[in-house]
Design a protein around this motif. Structure first.
Motif, PDB file in Angstrom:
ATOM      1  N   ASN A  44       0.813  -1.207   0.000  1.00  0.00           N
ATOM      2  CA  ASN A  44       0.000   0.000   0.000  1.00  0.00           C
ATOM      3  C   ASN A  44       0.851   1.264   0.000  1.00  0.00           C
ATOM      4  N   ALA A  45       0.323   2.328  -0.627  1.00  0.00           N
ATOM      5  CA  ALA A  45       1.060   3.582  -0.821  1.00  0.00           C
ATOM      6  C   ALA A  45       1.431   4.227   0.503  1.00  0.00           C
ATOM      7  N   SER A  46       0.564   4.136   1.520  1.00  0.00           N
ATOM      8  CA  SER A  46       0.860   4.796   2.805  1.00  0.00           C
ATOM      9  C   SER A  46       2.103   4.195   3.454  1.00  0.00           C
ATOM     10  N   ALA A  47       2.277   2.867   3.354  1.00  0.00           N
ATOM     11  CA  ALA A  47       3.468   2.227   3.924  1.00  0.00           C
ATOM     12  C   ALA A  47       4.723   2.664   3.163  1.00  0.00           C
ATOM     13  N   PHE A  48       4.595   2.766   1.834  1.00  0.00           N
ATOM     14  CA  PHE A  48       5.709   3.239   1.024  1.00  0.00           C
ATOM     15  C   PHE A  48       6.114   4.658   1.436  1.00  0.00           C
ATOM     16  N   HIS A  49       5.138   5.563   1.545  1.00  0.00           N
ATOM     17  CA  HIS A  49       5.465   6.958   1.879  1.00  0.00           C
ATOM     18  C   HIS A  49       5.981   7.095   3.304  1.00  0.00           C
ATOM     19  N   GLN A  50       5.469   6.295   4.212  1.00  0.00           N
ATOM     20  CA  GLN A  50       5.913   6.361   5.599  1.00  0.00           C
ATOM     21  C   GLN A  50       7.410   6.085   5.718  1.00  0.00           C
TER      22      GLN A  50
END
Length: 458
Positions: A44-50
């Motif tokens: 998921n994108a949120s894990a990538f950005h985090q």
């Protein structure tokens, strides 16, 4: 093996040590630190950005169930800014056999969109699309041509990912300070003294070409856009003028700033007499056809048919005047030494097409028996050790490997590859720079003599 930055996780990279070194080589003297692994942190994108936002330059490596390893590099950090990002250093890559092959971003195009979604390149290629282990490729649906690639070649037309990893890319100069043993033996000997600089300048001033009909040897500079051809002339001119000069246009534009064939004589000081050489500057080489310098133009230049200030036309090679073409140019007008100018930071990024162009030029130069040298520029940008102290050049194992790589790729002897640092942002002359540049110029004069010694002056 890799572990995650800032965590005690035991999961490691899927890259082999050889693949890691090859990818590091594409980016120069860098360290790769694993930030994000989709199989561990989620697709998921949120894990990538985090894990990846505000981390500086990053390299994405994806794997699919057809065995392809591919991805991309961006030098601009992720920040969820919502902005279209221009990044002239961005590229896509794919392992073709054992080696990674690069697809550079086209100049002036947006390299990616910095939004809240997963990583993307050229708004064409989306990784972990819709929080799924897939690649979404819409290259056939939009007109943005930031990256030109074949899906079959890049990832085998298989959009199903088995892993996606993102690495922080750090230049080694920003890491620990490099250490060199005082006892370490240089792989070339250079005298870094004012006396040696003065001796080189005297030798160059007093040089007399072997054949009396040739008053000044002509040295042709050939190389990709931005490699430093014009900067080399400006640097040599600066040394003999005893101040910084910028007679030839130079810079870092995506296309060649030199559009004419220029012959640059150098004077020995402001009121001095011309020195016994002329540096000939050409339009930069570009990999695509119909752009940059044409090989037929180079052939005409080598044989002395192209006049000073001739404006290049990439779509139509030079046509010599019929009357002049019917008789050969004089030995004085011909080129006596060819110098290939190659950026040390971009050797590993050199495309197959550009390598093929250089090979075709070399074959032509060889057929005419003209002496050839390679000038490897920007050594300070390629190696933090050299950036800190130019005298470390010939104890740097990294620069030595780059010299060997240039030798192998261009098919020239290692002894013919000369690393230098051109003047670019300096306001004052610097002894170590002068010694390297003058040593290279003296070698060009020596090679020109070798050519003249071998030709029939009649």
């Amino acid at each position: 093996m890799f572990t995650f930055a800032g965590s005690g996780a035991t999961n490691t990279s899927k890259l082999t040590e050889k693949q890691r070194k090859q990818l590091s080589g594409l980016l120069g003297n860098v360290e790769l630190t694993l930030l994000y692994k989709a199989s561990v942190h989620g697709y998921n994108a949120s894990a990538f950005h985090q894990r990846c936002d505000r981390q500086g330059p990053t390299l994405l490596v994806a794997y699919n169930n057809s065995g392809y390893i591919f991805g991309g590099y961006t030098s601009v950090e992720y920040a969820q800014s919502g902005q279209h990002i221009r990044d002239e250093e961005a590229f896509l890559f794919s392992f073709q056999g054992n080696n990674p092959v690069c697809i550079n971003v086209r100049s002036g195009c947006n390299a990616r969109l910095d939004n809240t979604g997963g990583p993307n390149f050229g708004q064409k290629l989306y990784f972990c699309y819709n929080n799924q282990p897939i690649v979404y490729d819409q290259s056939g649906q939009i007109h943005d041509n930031a990256f030109t690639f074949s899906p079959a070649t890049l990832y085998g037309n298989n959009t199903q990912l088995t892993e996606c990893e993102v690495y922080k890319v750090e230049q080694r100069s920003s890491l620990s300070k490099p250490q060199v043993s005082i006892k370490e033996k240089p792989w070339r000997n250079v005298l870094w003294t004012a006396e040696r600089r003065d001796e080189l300048m005297k030798m160059i001033r007093n040089h007399k070409p072997l054949i009396t009909s040739v008053s000044r040897v002509r040295i042709l500079m050939i190389g990709p856009v931005g490699a430093g051809k014009s900067s080399f002339f400006n640097s040599i001119n600066s040394i003999f003028m005893s101040r910084m000069t910028s007679k030839a246009m130079s810079g870092s534009a995506g296309t060649s700033l030199t559009t004419q064939f220029r012959t640059y004589p150098v004077k020995d000081g402001r009121e001095g007499k011309p020195l016994p050489f002329v540096l000939c500057d050409t339009m930069g080489l570009e990999e695509q056809s119909g752009a940059g310098l044409d090989i037929e133009d180079i052939s005409s230049i080598l044989q002395g048919h192209v006049p000073d200030r001739y404006k290049f036309n990439p779509t139509a090679p030079f046509q010599p005047d019929e009357q002049k073409a019917s008789k050969p140019a004089s030995l004085q007008e011909k080129i006596h030494c060819v110098v290939y100018v190659i950026d040390a930071t971009k050797i590993s990024l050199m495309s197959d097409k550009l390598e093929e162009k250089l090979a075709a030029i070399r074959r032509k130069v060889n057929s005419l028996g003209i002496a050839q040298i390679v000038l490897m520029t920007k050594v300070d940008e390629a190696c933090s050790l050299v950036e800190e102290d130019l005298q470390s050049l010939y104890v740097s194992s990294y620069i030595k490997t780059k010299v060997q790589e240039v030798s192998s790729r261009l098919g020239v002897s290692v002894s013919c590859v000369l690393p230098v640092k051109n003047y670019s942002q300096e306001l004052e002359l610097e002894l170590n720079c002068d010694v390297l540049l003058l040593t290279a110029l003296q070698q060009m004069l020596n090679f020109s003599d070798d050519y003249l010694d071998d030709v029939d002056p009649v």
